[in-house]
Write a protein that holds these residues in place. Structure first.
Motif, mmCIF file in Angstrom:
data_model
loop_
_atom_site.group_PDB
_atom_site.id
_atom_site.type_symbol
_atom_site.label_atom_id
_atom_site.label_comp_id
_atom_site.label_asym_id
_atom_site.label_seq_id
_atom_site.Cartn_x
_atom_site.Cartn_y
_atom_site.Cartn_z
ATOM 1 N N LYS A 24 -14.926 -29.319 -39.190
ATOM 2 C CA LYS A 24 -13.653 -29.435 -38.473
ATOM 3 C C LYS A 24 -13.805 -30.467 -37.377
ATOM 4 C CE LYS A 24 -12.334 -24.639 -39.350
ATOM 5 N NZ LYS A 24 -11.766 -23.408 -38.787
ATOM 6 N N TYR A 75 -6.386 -33.594 -35.990
ATOM 7 C CA TYR A 75 -7.296 -32.544 -36.457
ATOM 8 C C TYR A 75 -7.541 -32.749 -37.942
ATOM 9 C CZ TYR A 75 -8.570 -27.813 -38.087
ATOM 10 O OH TYR A 75 -9.182 -26.724 -38.681
ATOM 11 N N GLU B 43 6.139 -21.984 -44.288
ATOM 12 C CA GLU B 43 7.554 -21.980 -44.642
ATOM 13 C C GLU B 43 8.393 -22.428 -43.452
ATOM 14 O OE1 GLU B 43 5.489 -19.424 -45.229
ATOM 15 O OE2 GLU B 43 5.478 -19.300 -47.416
ATOM 16 N N GLU B 46 5.927 -23.638 -36.768
ATOM 17 C CA GLU B 46 5.936 -23.039 -35.432
ATOM 18 C C GLU B 46 6.334 -24.074 -34.408
ATOM 19 O OE1 GLU B 46 2.084 -21.201 -34.967
ATOM 20 O OE2 GLU B 46 2.711 -19.481 -36.159
ATOM 21 N N ARG B 92 -2.722 -31.864 -39.251
ATOM 22 C CA ARG B 92 -1.474 -31.411 -38.617
ATOM 23 C C ARG B 92 -0.545 -32.595 -38.478
ATOM 24 N NH1 ARG B 92 -5.339 -28.069 -34.539
ATOM 25 N NH2 ARG B 92 -5.864 -26.481 -36.076
ATOM 26 N N HIS C 156 4.226 -7.731 -31.534
ATOM 27 C CA HIS C 156 5.220 -8.800 -31.500
ATOM 28 C C HIS C 156 5.545 -9.085 -30.031
ATOM 29 C CE1 HIS C 156 9.758 -9.968 -32.199
ATOM 30 N NE2 HIS C 156 9.079 -10.889 -31.558
ATOM 31 N N ALA C 186 -4.967 -21.698 -32.471
ATOM 32 C CA ALA C 186 -4.231 -22.871 -32.942
ATOM 33 C C ALA C 186 -5.101 -24.119 -32.992
ATOM 34 C CB ALA C 186 -3.008 -23.119 -32.051
ATOM 35 N N MET C 187 -6.113 -24.201 -32.149
ATOM 36 C CA MET C 187 -6.902 -25.429 -32.102
ATOM 37 C C MET C 187 -7.852 -25.537 -33.299
ATOM 38 S SD MET C 187 -9.351 -26.901 -29.101
ATOM 39 C CE MET C 187 -8.048 -27.234 -27.933
ATOM 40 N N TRP C 188 -8.629 -24.502 -33.555
ATOM 41 C CA TRP C 188 -9.644 -24.578 -34.614
ATOM 42 C C TRP C 188 -9.277 -23.783 -35.853
ATOM 43 C CZ3 TRP C 188 -12.813 -28.444 -34.316
ATOM 44 C CH2 TRP C 188 -13.176 -28.955 -33.048
ATOM 45 N N ASP C 189 -8.109 -23.160 -35.849
ATOM 46 C CA ASP C 189 -7.625 -22.434 -37.023
ATOM 47 C C ASP C 189 -8.614 -21.349 -37.455
ATOM 48 O OD1 ASP C 189 -5.610 -22.011 -38.920
ATOM 49 O OD2 ASP C 189 -6.731 -23.093 -40.464
ATOM 50 N N GLU C 190 -9.048 -20.570 -36.497
ATOM 51 C CA GLU C 190 -9.956 -19.469 -36.798
ATOM 52 C C GLU C 190 -9.340 -18.152 -36.325
ATOM 53 O OE1 GLU C 190 -13.593 -20.863 -35.072
ATOM 54 O OE2 GLU C 190 -13.934 -22.215 -36.774
ATOM 55 N N PRO C 214 5.171 -12.641 -37.812
ATOM 56 C CA PRO C 214 4.733 -13.980 -38.233
ATOM 57 C C PRO C 214 5.373 -15.131 -37.464
ATOM 58 C CG PRO C 214 5.464 -12.657 -40.125
ATOM 59 C CD PRO C 214 5.849 -11.906 -38.884
ATOM 60 N N TYR C 215 6.562 -14.905 -36.892
ATOM 61 C CA TYR C 215 7.306 -16.034 -36.327
ATOM 62 C C TYR C 215 7.350 -16.003 -34.802
ATOM 63 C CZ TYR C 215 8.451 -16.127 -41.224
ATOM 64 O OH TYR C 215 8.347 -16.145 -42.592
ATOM 65 N N PRO C 217 5.844 -17.702 -32.358
ATOM 66 C CA PRO C 217 6.028 -18.922 -31.566
ATOM 67 C C PRO C 217 7.398 -19.571 -31.771
ATOM 68 C CG PRO C 217 3.997 -19.001 -32.870
ATOM 69 C CD PRO C 217 4.821 -17.863 -33.387
ATOM 70 N N ILE C 218 8.175 -19.079 -32.729
ATOM 71 C CA ILE C 218 9.504 -19.643 -32.968
ATOM 72 C C ILE C 218 10.557 -18.752 -32.321
ATOM 73 C CG2 ILE C 218 11.144 -20.366 -34.741
ATOM 74 C CD1 ILE C 218 8.585 -20.313 -36.643
ATOM 75 N N SER C 229 -1.553 -19.271 -33.238
ATOM 76 C CA SER C 229 -0.701 -19.591 -34.370
ATOM 77 C C SER C 229 -0.591 -18.339 -35.226
ATOM 78 C CB SER C 229 -1.343 -20.742 -35.157
ATOM 79 O OG SER C 229 -0.674 -20.927 -36.372
ATOM 80 N N PHE C 230 0.591 -18.101 -35.792
ATOM 81 C CA PHE C 230 0.813 -16.875 -36.556
ATOM 82 C C PHE C 230 1.156 -17.234 -38.007
ATOM 83 C CE2 PHE C 230 0.777 -13.738 -33.046
ATOM 84 C CZ PHE C 230 0.748 -14.602 -31.968
ATOM 85 N N GLY C 231 2.311 -16.847 -38.499
ATOM 86 C CA GLY C 231 2.683 -17.135 -39.889
ATOM 87 C C GLY C 231 2.444 -15.925 -40.785
ATOM 88 N N GLU C 235 -2.059 -15.572 -48.290
ATOM 89 C CA GLU C 235 -3.402 -15.749 -48.863
ATOM 90 C C GLU C 235 -4.466 -15.099 -47.989
ATOM 91 O OE1 GLU C 235 -4.249 -19.777 -49.915
ATOM 92 O OE2 GLU C 235 -2.539 -19.875 -51.279
ATOM 93 N N TYR C 452 10.581 -15.320 -46.746
ATOM 94 C CA TYR C 452 9.587 -15.987 -45.906
ATOM 95 C C TYR C 452 10.221 -17.022 -44.979
ATOM 96 C CZ TYR C 452 5.627 -13.908 -48.471
ATOM 97 O OH TYR C 452 4.713 -13.048 -49.018
#
Ligand SMILES: [Mn+2]
Ligand SMILES: [Mn+2]
Lengths: 109, 128, 541
Positions: A24, A75, B43, B46, B92, C156, C186-190, C214-215, C217-218, C229-231, C235, C452
């Motif tokens: 990464k 990224y 989908e 954010e 991104r 939530h 959100a930075m490293w997606d972990e 899931p939503y 931040p929106i 980050s959520f969603g 998978e 979704y």
């Protein structure tokens, strides 16, 4: 030249022979798109990183062509083979001619 | 809501620019839909300024990414080298409103595959 | 009167409501979307709860007579009052308030007596929605839910306390795991939080996987939790379910805040989930909805219901699943004395402030439903008059207790409908064109045929404005006939309108808190009368 450009990479320090590893990378950079206007209404000139390359012991892992639609602080996540112990070199090329580099060693056990 | 409207960008179609960009990448060769190429995107974004996408096409030499609803659809191209462990990558991207993101993969045998996904970029607010 | 009320309640007993189903090898107890309601409340269920596409007309998208017919509920019965909207005021006077954390504690204790080791799970939206929770930054609810013995939760509105406070609670105050398989850095997606927790009960291995809204931040201000980050991440859910099974789980429960339709789609996509405890959309269903081998449970909101699920497990597989939706009738179920004392303690510092009478209402004030409710109309009227605006916008939240006609409106009532951490009542200008874009955008977040792409919640409420809506139309063309109610003129796309609203997700939004605006309006009115809203016309699909 963009200020405070800091590359960061996440690479495991060791791998087993033949293992594929996930890498990464993140570099702080505004990626000024050339489409924004300042307060006076003047277009802010484009200033982005336009290419990112990763090599391992001199051989290419990934080579990315980048456009202004890549987000601020670009990224990337990708997968590399690690045939032997050695060094990853990461290189980011800026529109303004600057080149940012980072390297990481990995030991194959 | 409210002030959020100021950052909202309406949906615009730039189909010709997308077609041109694909033609430039493929040299006009035929595209097959799907196949080995998989494009993953949320989908609902954010944040339209930083939308995570992932492409994965085992055996690909290169993958082109396009944002069909941006004023300029070009996003980037991943070229996989001999040490690529899997022909997949994540990044991104910026999306100026709800639109289809398109990926085109150039396979080792010279054929091309295409995949797309709609990403919604919304103003937000409200909730249960 | 009291005679009618006594007659109605005669058939209701505490033991009858709690029941005594045969205990399974594993018993799970579910509460969700309490929205910081510790007291018995009135809560009117929706008269309109539209489903789109494949879920049109399917539970939970049925109300009133269709709901009664689907579940064999007698009109005017206790369950009719608890689960539907018709004759709400009359039935409410017979059956009384519902909920109350002390009553819930009684029910939880009774279930644990019958089924020792019953696992109590909280679906989130717990720390927000009242004056005490606002003042203590959720601290009161954390303390009360620890005392209740909750064993895992997801989230939530919790995140609207800000990431620092959430971290402080999770690390120092919370007595159970805070689960979110779909919460990533959100930075490293972990993964940023634990995805699951495991239990062993009667020799059976149980995995509980958490799924946050899931939503976030929106739908809520992302600047309050910028590094997350959520969603939906179906998978990722599939991976965690596989990991749970590989680790020996014989029962896999997903404690979800996805919302019902998202969970229905997730259940079809991800194999291996036995039970999804749904939340967020505030639906209450007396029976599970089956999707393949997955049972979807909907346990309502605001403490009105507790769900009990008993699972028989043999040869590492779930067999029979028994579900009981227990309605918490506050006049029938006795308060648990310890919990009652603790609740009083958490309310004591604010008791005088909450009890102050601001005015009275002639009308039932409620919020729930896809379009304007009377509480929303009152808030919109407050925004129009107090903020001197032409058009008011109020978010389509599904939380907020009802107030009965003829009742005093206390400060507590106002906070029950408004208490949250970004309350600024803004005033801005917007062109007619932009206003339509905003409303169309919200409508698509509700009525997109793909779950979704839906965020849950309801349509933004409007004041001073009327419109027609065809929910089945394409994004951008659902709304028509936008009309200024004061003049009867069509909204001019190019004209600028003065708009007042609240709950903007933008950082730095300015204005007085909405509760002050509403309080001032009610004081000026003395007694409020809010007729049923007829300014939104639904085009029959
Ligand atoms: Mn809720
Ligand atoms: Mn919720």
């Amino acid at each position: 030249m963009a200020d405070n450009v800091t590359p960061r990479v996440r690479v495991p320090s060791s791998a087993s022979a033949g293992e594929d590893i996930t890498i990464k990378t993140l570099i702080s950079h505004p990626m000024e798109s050339g489409q924004r206007k300042d307060k006076e209404g003047n277009t802010i000139p484009r200033s982005i990183i336009n290419r990112f390359v990763t090599t391992f012991n001199g051989e290419t892992v990934i080579d990315v062509t980048m456009e202004p639609a890549i987000s601020t602080n670009p990224y990337f996540e990708f997968v590399s083979k690690v045939p032997e112990s050695g060094t990853f070199e990461f290189t980011w090329y800026d529109d303004d001619g600057s080149v940012y580099t980072e390297s990481k060693d990995i030991t194959v056990e | 809501l409210g002030a959020a409207a100021a950052i909202f960008l309406p949906r615009i179609g730039w189909a010709d620019a997308t077609t041109d960009a694909i033609a430039e990448f493929t040299g006009g060769a035929d595209l097959t839909e799907g196949g080995a190429l998989k494009l993953t995107a949320p989908e609902i974004a954010e944040n339209g300024n930083t939308v995570p996408i992932e492409v994965d096409a085992p055996g690909a030499e290169a993958i082109l990414i396009l944002a069909t609803g941006n004023p300029n659809p070009d996003v980037g191209t991943f070229h996989f080298g001999p040490l690529s462990g899997a022909q997949m990558a994540s990044t991104r991207i910026r999306l100026a409103g709800t639109q289809d993101v398109v990926a085109v993969a150039k396979m080792a045998d010279g054929t091309f595959q295409r995949a797309s996904q709609e990403v919604k970029v919304t103003i937000g607010g409200c909730g249960g | 009167g009291n005679w009618g009320r006594l007659a109605a309640q005669q058939s209701l007993t505490q033991d009858g409501l709690i029941g005594a189903p045969r205990a399974g090898d594993v018993t799970v107890v579910h509460v969700t979307d309490i929205h910081a309601q510790t007291q018995p409340i009135w809560f009117r269920e929706p008269s309109i709860n539209l489903g789109v596409g494949q879920v049109e007309g399917k539970p939970p998208h049925i109300t009133g007579p269709e709901f009664r017919a689907a579940y064999g509920i007698e009109q005017g019965s206790a369950l009719d009052y608890a689960l539907t909207y018709q004759d709400f005021v009359a039935l409410g006077r017979e059956y009384g308030r519902m909920g109350g954390l002390d009553r819930i504690a009684t029910v939880v204790r009774a279930i644990r007596d019958q089924a020792p080791g019953a696992i109590l799970l909280d679906g989130g939206d717990t720390w927000q929605g009242s004056l005490p929770s606002l003042r203590t930054n959720g601290g009161d609810m954390v303390r009360l839910f620890n005392a209740l013995g909750v064993e895992a939760m997801t989230s939530h509105w919790e995140f609207t306390l800000g990431i620092d406070r959430v971290t402080e609670i999770v690390e120092n105050e919370l007595g159970c795991p805070f689960l979110g398989a779909n919460i990533f850095d959100a930075m490293w997606d972990e993964p940023a939080y634990e995805p699951m927790t495991r239990f062993e009960r009667n020799g059976t291995q149980v995995a509980v996987i958490g799924q946050a809204f899931p939503y976030l931040p929106i739908a809520n201000p992302s600047w309050m939790f910028p590094d997350l980050s959520f969603g939906v991440r179906a998978e990722r859910m599939a991976e965690v379910v596989e990991e749970a099974r590989a680790g020996g789980a014989e029962v896999v429960v997903v404690l979800s805040h996805n919302g019902f339709d998202v969970d229905r789609k997730l259940a079809a996509e991800v194999p291996g989930i036995d039970v999804i405890l749904t939340g967020h959309t505030h639906d209450a269903l007396p029976e599970p909805v089956r999707v393949g081998d997955t049972h979807l449970i909907a346990s309502g909101s605001h403490g009105k219901f507790v769900s009990r699920v008993d699972l028989d497990v043999a040869d590492g597989r779930v067999g029979e699943v028994r579900h009981r939706l227990i309605p918490i009738f506050a006049d029938v179920i006795a308060p648990d004395p310890e919990m009652a004392a603790l609740v009083s303690e958490t309310r004591a510092p604010f008791a005088d402030e909450m009890a102050e009478v601001i005015g009275q209402t002639d009308s039932l004030l409620y919020r729930r439903g896809n379009f304007n409710g009377t509480w929303d109309d009152l808030i919109c009227q407050a925004l129009l008059t107090e903020r001197d605006a032409e058009i008011a916008l109020s978010p389509g939240f599904r939380w907020g207790a009802s107030v009965m006609p003829g009742q005093d409106i206390t400060r507590e009532d106002i906070f029950n409908a408004t208490a949250m951490s970004y309350p600024a009542a803004y005033r801005t200008e917007m062109t007619g064109d932009m206003l339509k874009i905003v409303l169309e955008d919200v409508a698509d977040n509700l009525f997109n045929p793909d779950p979704y792409y839906q965020q849950g919640g309801d349509m933004v409420r409007v004041g001073g404005l009327g419109y027609r809506i065809d929910i089945a139309a394409e994004q951008g063309s659902r709304l028509s006939d936008l009309t200024m109610l004061s003049t009867g003129e069509p909204i001019d796309p190019s004209r600028s309108y003065v708009i007042a609203g609240w709950a903007s997700v933008n950082e730095g939004t300015e204005g007085p808190p909405i509760w002050d605006v509403v309080e001032s309006h009610i004081r000026n009115q003395g007694t409020v009368s809010v007729p049923e809203n007829t300014t939104v016309a639904l085009k029959a699909g």
